[in-house]
Design a protein around this motif. Structure first.
Motif, mmCIF file in Angstrom:
data_model
loop_
_atom_site.group_PDB
_atom_site.id
_atom_site.type_symbol
_atom_site.label_atom_id
_atom_site.label_comp_id
_atom_site.label_asym_id
_atom_site.label_seq_id
_atom_site.Cartn_x
_atom_site.Cartn_y
_atom_site.Cartn_z
ATOM 1 N N MET A 130 0.832 -1.203 0.000
ATOM 2 C CA MET A 130 0.000 0.000 0.000
ATOM 3 C C MET A 130 0.866 1.252 0.000
ATOM 4 N N ASN A 131 1.974 1.229 0.740
ATOM 5 C CA ASN A 131 2.861 2.384 0.851
ATOM 6 C C ASN A 131 3.522 2.714 -0.486
ATOM 7 N N PHE B 38 1.288 8.662 1.065
ATOM 8 C CA PHE B 38 1.322 8.626 2.524
ATOM 9 C C PHE B 38 2.470 7.742 3.001
ATOM 10 N N ASN B 39 2.931 8.022 4.202
ATOM 11 C CA ASN B 39 4.008 7.243 4.796
ATOM 12 C C ASN B 39 3.397 6.134 5.651
ATOM 13 N N ILE B 40 3.023 5.027 4.998
ATOM 14 C CA ILE B 40 2.337 3.935 5.686
ATOM 15 C C ILE B 40 3.381 2.964 6.234
ATOM 16 N N GLU B 41 3.533 2.949 7.540
ATOM 17 C CA GLU B 41 4.502 2.081 8.197
ATOM 18 C C GLU B 41 3.784 1.170 9.197
ATOM 19 N N TYR B 42 4.322 -0.021 9.323
ATOM 20 C CA TYR B 42 3.756 -0.953 10.310
ATOM 21 C C TYR B 42 4.144 -0.523 11.721
ATOM 22 N N LEU C 109 -5.906 10.451 -4.049
ATOM 23 C CA LEU C 109 -7.249 9.875 -4.089
ATOM 24 C C LEU C 109 -7.545 9.052 -2.833
ATOM 25 N N GLU C 110 -6.487 8.597 -2.141
ATOM 26 C CA GLU C 110 -6.709 7.797 -0.935
ATOM 27 C C GLU C 110 -7.447 8.567 0.162
ATOM 28 N N ILE C 111 -7.474 9.891 0.075
ATOM 29 C CA ILE C 111 -8.145 10.683 1.110
ATOM 30 C C ILE C 111 -9.651 10.439 1.086
ATOM 31 N N MET D 200 -8.416 2.143 5.028
ATOM 32 C CA MET D 200 -7.824 1.939 3.707
ATOM 33 C C MET D 200 -7.446 0.474 3.513
ATOM 34 N N TYR D 201 -6.887 -0.148 4.548
ATOM 35 C CA TYR D 201 -6.472 -1.547 4.454
ATOM 36 C C TYR D 201 -7.680 -2.449 4.201
ATOM 37 N N LEU D 202 -8.789 -2.248 4.951
ATOM 38 C CA LEU D 202 -9.960 -3.115 4.797
ATOM 39 C C LEU D 202 -10.610 -2.962 3.427
#
Length: 609
Positions: free
Chosen positions: A101-102, A107-111, A155-157, A275-277
């Protein structure tokens, strides 16, 4: 001579033929023409559109429910990201998916463990909610994506609207934030959103999204970081600036997160979890529910007169809930009309076609309705003083005739039999509508003997003895009746309305029908529940003579030495004893050998005395 006889025979045959035709025509049943309501008459002139949509009104109400909004709002505020949730999702697999996804997101998507806990919490408790949200997203997401693409916004917003309002444009927070993007009153005014008694554009999907796009663009110019833009959207840019200072000048969301307000600390992780779901719903067995309507299947038109949602729903045969879903910015379920301003109505395209093709008739109906406007029925019921029901007009005994409603009867036919008006029959019997219950006895003031009148004869009335009448007095007292009809092959609302002396609009109101379509075998209510007038006179005796009503009552209510009573649903020994003066519960138990007082519907009881 022979020619003369032949002529006489021909003349006689011709005369007999004409007489037979006249007799047949005179014996035909005279059926009164049923008057249609103004709404039905307007709609009867409409051009029909074969693309009529079939919409389940219950599902529409489900989509506009605030349940999901309340649940998600509570989750975001109360989820503890430090508490591990037991849900089957391997950490390594989650890390791989977040990394994927990152790679395709600005966006800075970190676990981190907190994000994993929130994702698992949503999976454990909100699967069904996300299934419904995905159905709604098919309508709203294209609106968001078009606006964001125009402003060069990620667009993720679009997933932020799920966190903010659960995609419900009518959502209102405890602080008063309203709409899909939860604008406060002042912020809405700042971004030129109209808010007045009729309209609240914070609930308008297109205009509120345009305002949100302006906000995101300005905040990105300030922070140059989309995660901080999201944080500022929730708590305001001032709180984000304070958190940066308290964190020693750090500018990454996860670095300043401990110094943000508590709600904002769970806000961005909830956004990522959403977003993940949406991205991996198939892998977790989340199946989107049916999308009732999609944005490209709708269109708008400008309204030229003030109209209510009910008027539109009645004219276009569609549920009000669908109009509410497509036009959430109108606060009072009314599309207003201001001089010099445009007010748009969004509808499915096939309904747009019907509206545009019949604008003249539609606005004529609206003008007619405006002349008879009254306060809403529910409000009227609350504010109206409670008064006793109007008693039927007292009728001179010498003029009284009684008629028992038979199958197929209507007020028009009965009025014709007795040479009176429908209005008079309704006044004499305290009727509010033209619908009459099967088996009801009507009081009629007329000197005409229907048995001798050359119209359809009165159906035979079953003779009842004094004992039978007396035993049914208590059964009929305070009872209510409603008439029902089972739809047969070839039936439609028009033919059923004509059969029962009512209108199509009244049938639809009684049965909560959104359209004129009725299924074969469906049971329809064709008359409202009306109080049954207690009649203790023998019907045949009243028709045969001019004896007074009092004498009939006296003969009907006289009790015999012994009588059988059949237990009805809801009966008790106490209620039955009250029906017979001087009879006690002990008497009934003694006469019938009852020990424990247990009686059942249909049981025969002997009443002595």
């Amino acid at each position: 001579m022979i020619v003369k006889k032949i002529s006489l025979v021909v003349t006689a045959l011709f005369s007999m033929t004409m007489f037979a035709q006249e007799t047949a025509s005179s014996s035909q049943e005279i059926k009164p023409e049923v008057k249609l309501s103004y709404l039905d008459s307007v709609k009867s002139t409409f051009k029909k559109n074969d693309m009529a949509a079939r919409v389940d009104s219950l599902w529409m109400k489900e989509l506009t429910s605030l349940d999901i909004y309340d649940d998600l709002s509570k989750d975001i505020q109360t989820i503890n990201s430090d508490v591990t949730v037991d849900e089957e999702l391997p950490t390594e697999l989650l890390k791989q998916r977040l990394q994927a996804m990152n790679e395709k997101s600005p966006f800075n998507i970190e676990y981190n463990q907190g994000l994993e806990n929130i994702i698992k919490s949503f999976l454990k408790n909100r699967k069904k909610s996300f299934s419904r949200l995905m159905a709604l997203s098919e309508y709203y997401f294209p609106i968001f994506e078009e606006s964001f693409a125009r402003h060069n916004i990620p667009l993720e917003i679009k997933y932020l609207a799920v966190v903010e309002s659960a995609l419900n444009p009518k959502a209102v927070s405890k602080m008063g934030a309203t709409g899909l993007w939860q604008f406060m009153y002042g912020t809405g005014k700042q971004y030129a959103l109209k808010i007045d008694s009729y309209v609240d554009e914070r609930s308008d999907p297109m205009k509120s999204t345009a305002a949100a796009s302006d906000y995101f663009t300005k905040m990105f110019e300030v922070f140059n970081d989309w995660e901080l833009v999201l944080a500022s959207y929730n708590s305001g840019p001032g709180n984000v600036t304070k958190a940066i200072r308290r964190s020693g000048g750090q500018t990454k969301y996860w670095d300043i997160r401990p110094n943000l307000p508590k709600e904002t600390q769970g806000y961005v992780p909830a956004f990522y979890a959403t977003m993940y779901l949406f991205e991996y719903h198939k892998e977790h067995g989340i199946n989107p529910e049916r999308a009732v309507v999609k944005n490209f299947e709708t269109d708008t038109l400008n309204i030229k007169k003030e109209m209510t949602f009910k008027q539109i729903a009645d004219l276009l045969d569609m549920p009000q809930s669908q109009i509410q879903l497509l036009n959430p910015s109108y606060k009072l379920n009314v599309v207003p009309y201001y001089q010099g301003e445009e007010h748009c109505l969004r509808l499915p395209k096939d309904k747009i076609a019907t509206f545009v093709s019949n604008e003249k008739q539609i606005y004529a109906y609206v003008d007619y309705q405006s002349t008879i406007r009254t306060i809403p029925s529910r409000l009227a019921a609350k504010v109206a003083p409670k008064v006793r029901a109007v008693q039927p007009e007292k009728i001179n005994d010498s003029e009284l005739q009684l008629y028992k409603i038979q199958k197929g009867d209507n007020l028009g036919a009965i009025a014709e039999k007795y040479d009176v008006s429908i209005a008079d029959i309704k006044k004499w019997n305290n009727l509010r509508t033209n619908a009459v219950a099967l088996g009801r006895t009507l009081r009629i003031k007329s000197n005409v003997d229907p048995l001798k009148k050359e119209v359809k004869s009165i159906p035979a009335i079953e003779k009842k003895s004094d004992e039978a009448i007396a035993s049914t007095d208590d059964k009929d007292k305070n009872a209510t009746q409603s008439q029902e009809y089972v739809v047969a092959a070839g039936d439609n609302l028009g033919s059923i309305a004509k059969k029962f002396g009512t209108t199509i609009a009244e049938l639809k109101e009684l049965n909560n029908l959104a359209s004129n379509n009725i299924g074969l075998g469906k049971t329809l209510i064709v008359s409202k529940e009306v109080p049954v007038i207690e009649e203790t006179a023998s019907v045949n005796s009243a028709l045969a003579s001019n004896a007074s009503v009092d004498s009939f009552k006296k003969g009907a209510t006289s009790k015999k030495m012994s009588e059988d009573y059949y237990v009805k649903k809801g009966d008790s020994l106490y209620s039955i004893s009250k029906k017979y003066p001087g009879v006690t519960i002990s008497d009934i138990k003694k006469w019938n050998g009852i020990k424990d007082g247990d009686i059942k519907p249909g049981m025969k009881l002997k009443i002595n005395g």
